[in-house]
Design a protein around this motif. Structure first.
Motif, PDB file in Angstrom:
ATOM      1  N   LEU A  96       5.507 -18.323 -49.631  1.00 44.99           N
ATOM      2  CA  LEU A  96       4.350 -17.516 -50.046  1.00 44.99           C
ATOM      3  C   LEU A  96       3.462 -17.152 -48.848  1.00 44.99           C
ATOM      4  CD1 LEU A  96       3.387 -19.569 -53.232  1.00 44.99           C
ATOM      5  CD2 LEU A  96       4.225 -17.222 -53.225  1.00 44.99           C
ATOM      6  N   ARG A  97       3.878 -17.585 -47.679  1.00 40.92           N
ATOM      7  CA  ARG A  97       3.114 -17.397 -46.440  1.00 40.92           C
ATOM      8  C   ARG A  97       1.659 -17.838 -46.616  1.00 40.92           C
ATOM      9  NH1 ARG A  97       5.981 -12.574 -46.255  1.00 40.92           N
ATOM     10  NH2 ARG A  97       7.782 -12.691 -44.877  1.00 40.92           N
ATOM     11  N   GLY A  98       1.481 -18.958 -47.316  1.00 35.89           N
ATOM     12  CA  GLY A  98       0.151 -19.547 -47.452  1.00 35.89           C
ATOM     13  C   GLY A  98      -0.815 -18.773 -48.319  1.00 35.89           C
ATOM     14  N   LYS A  99      -0.279 -17.915 -49.225  1.00 34.44           N
ATOM     15  CA  LYS A  99      -1.189 -17.150 -50.103  1.00 34.44           C
ATOM     16  C   LYS A  99      -0.782 -17.304 -51.569  1.00 34.44           C
ATOM     17  CE  LYS A  99      -2.235 -13.530 -46.755  1.00 34.44           C
ATOM     18  NZ  LYS A  99      -1.156 -12.849 -46.051  1.00 34.44           N
ATOM     19  N   CYS A 100      -1.787 -17.270 -52.470  1.00 32.05           N
ATOM     20  CA  CYS A 100      -1.520 -17.322 -53.903  1.00 32.05           C
ATOM     21  C   CYS A 100      -0.726 -16.081 -54.313  1.00 32.05           C
ATOM     22  CB  CYS A 100      -2.842 -17.384 -54.667  1.00 32.05           C
ATOM     23  SG  CYS A 100      -2.654 -17.113 -56.446  1.00 32.05           S
ATOM     24  N   ARG A 101       0.300 -16.290 -55.177  1.00 35.24           N
ATOM     25  CA  ARG A 101       1.148 -15.165 -55.587  1.00 35.24           C
ATOM     26  C   ARG A 101       0.336 -14.106 -56.351  1.00 35.24           C
ATOM     27  NH1 ARG A 101       6.608 -14.363 -56.377  1.00 35.24           N
ATOM     28  NH2 ARG A 101       7.152 -16.511 -55.916  1.00 35.24           N
ATOM     29  N   HIS A 102      -0.693 -14.563 -57.080  1.00 30.82           N
ATOM     30  CA  HIS A 102      -1.432 -13.643 -57.946  1.00 30.82           C
ATOM     31  C   HIS A 102      -2.597 -12.961 -57.219  1.00 30.82           C
ATOM     32  CE1 HIS A 102       0.886 -15.200 -61.283  1.00 30.82           C
ATOM     33  NE2 HIS A 102       0.677 -16.393 -60.782  1.00 30.82           N
ATOM     34  N   ASN A 149      -7.551 -19.327 -60.849  1.00 31.34           N
ATOM     35  CA  ASN A 149      -7.277 -20.199 -62.000  1.00 31.34           C
ATOM     36  C   ASN A 149      -5.919 -19.998 -62.669  1.00 31.34           C
ATOM     37  OD1 ASN A 149      -9.442 -21.997 -62.128  1.00 31.34           O
ATOM     38  ND2 ASN A 149     -10.771 -20.380 -62.927  1.00 31.34           N
ATOM     39  N   GLN A 150      -5.089 -19.112 -62.109  1.00 33.05           N
ATOM     40  CA  GLN A 150      -3.730 -18.953 -62.648  1.00 33.05           C
ATOM     41  C   GLN A 150      -2.967 -20.265 -62.457  1.00 33.05           C
ATOM     42  OE1 GLN A 150      -1.471 -16.839 -63.865  1.00 33.05           O
ATOM     43  NE2 GLN A 150      -2.522 -14.866 -64.000  1.00 33.05           N
ATOM     44  N   SER A 151      -2.241 -20.676 -63.494  1.00 29.47           N
ATOM     45  CA  SER A 151      -1.437 -21.875 -63.295  1.00 29.47           C
ATOM     46  C   SER A 151      -0.244 -21.517 -62.414  1.00 29.47           C
ATOM     47  CB  SER A 151      -0.998 -22.467 -64.629  1.00 29.47           C
ATOM     48  OG  SER A 151      -0.050 -21.645 -65.237  1.00 29.47           O
ATOM     49  N   ILE A 152       0.195 -22.492 -61.649  1.00 29.42           N
ATOM     50  CA  ILE A 152       1.219 -22.250 -60.633  1.00 29.42           C
ATOM     51  C   ILE A 152       2.582 -22.602 -61.202  1.00 29.42           C
ATOM     52  CG2 ILE A 152       2.009 -22.918 -58.325  1.00 29.42           C
ATOM     53  CD1 ILE A 152      -0.987 -23.523 -57.718  1.00 29.42           C
ATOM     54  N   LYS A 153       3.502 -21.655 -61.147  1.00 31.91           N
ATOM     55  CA  LYS A 153       4.858 -21.877 -61.665  1.00 31.91           C
ATOM     56  C   LYS A 153       5.579 -22.914 -60.804  1.00 31.91           C
ATOM     57  CE  LYS A 153       5.106 -18.604 -64.939  1.00 31.91           C
ATOM     58  NZ  LYS A 153       3.634 -18.567 -65.118  1.00 31.91           N
ATOM     59  N   PHE A 154       6.554 -23.577 -61.420  1.00 34.04           N
ATOM     60  CA  PHE A 154       7.221 -24.663 -60.695  1.00 34.04           C
ATOM     61  C   PHE A 154       7.857 -24.180 -59.384  1.00 34.04           C
ATOM     62  CE2 PHE A 154      10.656 -22.759 -63.069  1.00 34.04           C
ATOM     63  CZ  PHE A 154      11.751 -22.878 -62.225  1.00 34.04           C
ATOM     64  N   SER A 177      -5.041 -33.902 -66.473  1.00 33.68           N
ATOM     65  CA  SER A 177      -5.415 -32.656 -67.121  1.00 33.68           C
ATOM     66  C   SER A 177      -6.297 -31.821 -66.203  1.00 33.68           C
ATOM     67  CB  SER A 177      -6.139 -32.941 -68.439  1.00 33.68           C
ATOM     68  OG  SER A 177      -7.499 -33.222 -68.186  1.00 33.68           O
ATOM     69  N   PRO A 178      -6.101 -30.518 -66.048  1.00 36.29           N
ATOM     70  CA  PRO A 178      -4.989 -29.806 -66.687  1.00 36.29           C
ATOM     71  C   PRO A 178      -3.633 -30.276 -66.165  1.00 36.29           C
ATOM     72  CG  PRO A 178      -6.068 -28.430 -65.046  1.00 36.29           C
ATOM     73  CD  PRO A 178      -6.892 -29.664 -65.160  1.00 36.29           C
ATOM     74  N   ARG A 179      -2.624 -30.157 -67.019  1.00 34.62           N
ATOM     75  CA  ARG A 179      -1.330 -30.715 -66.643  1.00 34.62           C
ATOM     76  C   ARG A 179      -0.710 -29.953 -65.485  1.00 34.62           C
ATOM     77  NH1 ARG A 179       3.454 -31.502 -69.804  1.00 34.62           N
ATOM     78  NH2 ARG A 179       4.139 -31.927 -67.720  1.00 34.62           N
ATOM     79  N   ARG A 180      -0.828 -28.639 -65.495  1.00 30.68           N
ATOM     80  CA  ARG A 180      -0.204 -27.839 -64.442  1.00 30.68           C
ATOM     81  C   ARG A 180      -1.164 -27.654 -63.279  1.00 30.68           C
ATOM     82  NH1 ARG A 180       4.611 -25.500 -66.331  1.00 30.68           N
ATOM     83  NH2 ARG A 180       4.851 -24.960 -64.158  1.00 30.68           N
ATOM     84  N   SER A 181      -0.587 -27.500 -62.084  1.00 28.48           N
ATOM     85  CA  SER A 181      -1.407 -27.149 -60.940  1.00 28.48           C
ATOM     86  C   SER A 181      -1.871 -25.704 -61.110  1.00 28.48           C
ATOM     87  CB  SER A 181      -0.588 -27.271 -59.661  1.00 28.48           C
ATOM     88  OG  SER A 181      -0.287 -28.609 -59.405  1.00 28.48           O
ATOM     89  N   PHE A 182      -3.035 -25.389 -60.517  1.00 32.48           N
ATOM     90  CA  PHE A 182      -3.559 -24.032 -60.658  1.00 32.48           C
ATOM     91  C   PHE A 182      -4.190 -23.602 -59.344  1.00 32.48           C
ATOM     92  CE2 PHE A 182      -6.725 -27.119 -61.622  1.00 32.48           C
ATOM     93  CZ  PHE A 182      -7.849 -26.648 -60.978  1.00 32.48           C
ATOM     94  N   CYS A 183      -4.332 -22.274 -59.200  1.00 28.12           N
ATOM     95  CA  CYS A 183      -4.980 -21.740 -58.010  1.00 28.12           C
ATOM     96  C   CYS A 183      -6.485 -21.888 -58.170  1.00 28.12           C
ATOM     97  CB  CYS A 183      -4.606 -20.267 -57.843  1.00 28.12           C
ATOM     98  SG  CYS A 183      -5.670 -19.395 -56.672  1.00 28.12           S
ATOM     99  N   PRO A 184      -7.178 -22.541 -57.232  1.00 25.40           N
ATOM    100  CA  PRO A 184      -8.617 -22.736 -57.382  1.00 25.40           C
ATOM    101  C   PRO A 184      -9.397 -21.416 -57.327  1.00 25.40           C
ATOM    102  CG  PRO A 184      -7.821 -23.677 -55.307  1.00 25.40           C
ATOM    103  CD  PRO A 184      -6.622 -23.211 -56.054  1.00 25.40           C
TER     104      PRO A 184
END
Ligand SMILES: [Zn+2]
Length: 267
Positions: free
Chosen positions: A64-70, A47-52, A37-44
């Motif tokens: 993603l060229r090493g960057k969070c999508r959000h 905090n957005q959860s990361i889609k599969f 828990s949390p079950r999904r991975s997230f961006c530290p």
């Protein structure tokens, strides 16, 4: 099935396990999280959860060229490195051990060593939950191999390795602390060495791991001090060197030992 397809599957299995090890590496040292828990991975960062589709080993990092999508925060390059190293080590073990129980033994061993390597390097701790997992999995596979091959000596050597590994490192830590008048090594290192002994056996693997790790620690430690990345006083974790040496001995222990005997004239 063609051998090449088996190797490809093993590689992807390594990527997937590496991805799971990343979760362990991030979460286990942080007490407010668990593996589940949390079950999904997230961006530290955001905090957005990361889609599969953004969580595919290796590939997502590249896309993603090493960057969070959000939030576009940088994703640590450590994630794809851990995935790749796990996959490459899985392949190396496959070439070395073929389709045997020893192969399974090697996969379990490196999967325990990799998170220990990274967590100790980052946080200077070896979490008990990983040591304990290593102990249980190690006992399981070692007993299975001994039972399957009806080889009681194999089991004996591993159990001696477990006790001797812990004892020898505890002694080194004890003497080291007394001589240097400060803590030379943690209890985590002692437990790690016991587990390495359990997986590799006592002789000649244990002295090889100790010699190689001490050598590696001296070389890398000197480099870190000379290049100014560490001061003479700053602690250098020993676990990564033990884990690295264990992988070397697992893969090339026999030829290294032969070479040593030749060079020293014992053979
Ligand atoms: Zn983010």
């Amino acid at each position: 099935m063609d051998e090449i397809w088996i190797q490809i599957i093993i590689f992807f299995l390594g990527l997937a396990i590496g991805s799971f090890l990343n979760v362990c590496i991030y979460r286990i040292p942080r007490s407010d999280m668990s593996i589940y828990s949390p079950r999904r991975s997230f961006c530290p960062e955001c905090n957005q959860s990361i889609k599969f589709y953004d969580n595919i080993p290796l590939l997502s990092y590249l896309l993603l060229r090493g960057k969070c999508r959000h939030c576009k925060a940088k994703i640590s390059v450590l994630y794809p490195i851990v995935e790749l190293v796990t996959a490459v080590l899985f392949l190396a073990m496959s070439y070395q051990f073929g389709r045997t129980l020893d192969f399974l033994h090697a996969l379990i061993f490196v999967s325990v060593l990799i998170p220990i390597f990274v967590i100790d390097a980052q946080h200077y701790i070896i979490p008990n939950v990983i040591s304990l997992t290593g102990l249980i999995l190690g006992l399981g596979i070692v007993c299975t191999i001994a039972y399957h091959g009806k080889d009681l000596d194999y089991l004996k050597m591993r159990l001696i390795g477990f006790v001797a590994g812990g004892l020898v490192l505890w002694l080194i830590a004890f003497i080291g602390s007394a001589v240097m008048r400060k803590k030379a090594m943690g209890g985590g290192d002692v437990k790690l060495m016991a587990i390495i002994g359990l997986f590799l056996g006592a002789w000649p693997e244990l002295p090889m791991v100790i010699a190689l790790s001490a050598f590696g620690g001296a070389v890398i430690g000197t480099l870190l001090i000379v290049t100014g990345r560490k001061s003479r006083q700053s602690p250098i974790p020993y676990g990564p060197f033990l884990a690295g040496a264990a992988v070397v001995v697992l893969l090339w222990g026999d030829p290294l030992w032969e070479k040593y005997l030749q060079l020293t004239g014992w053979n």
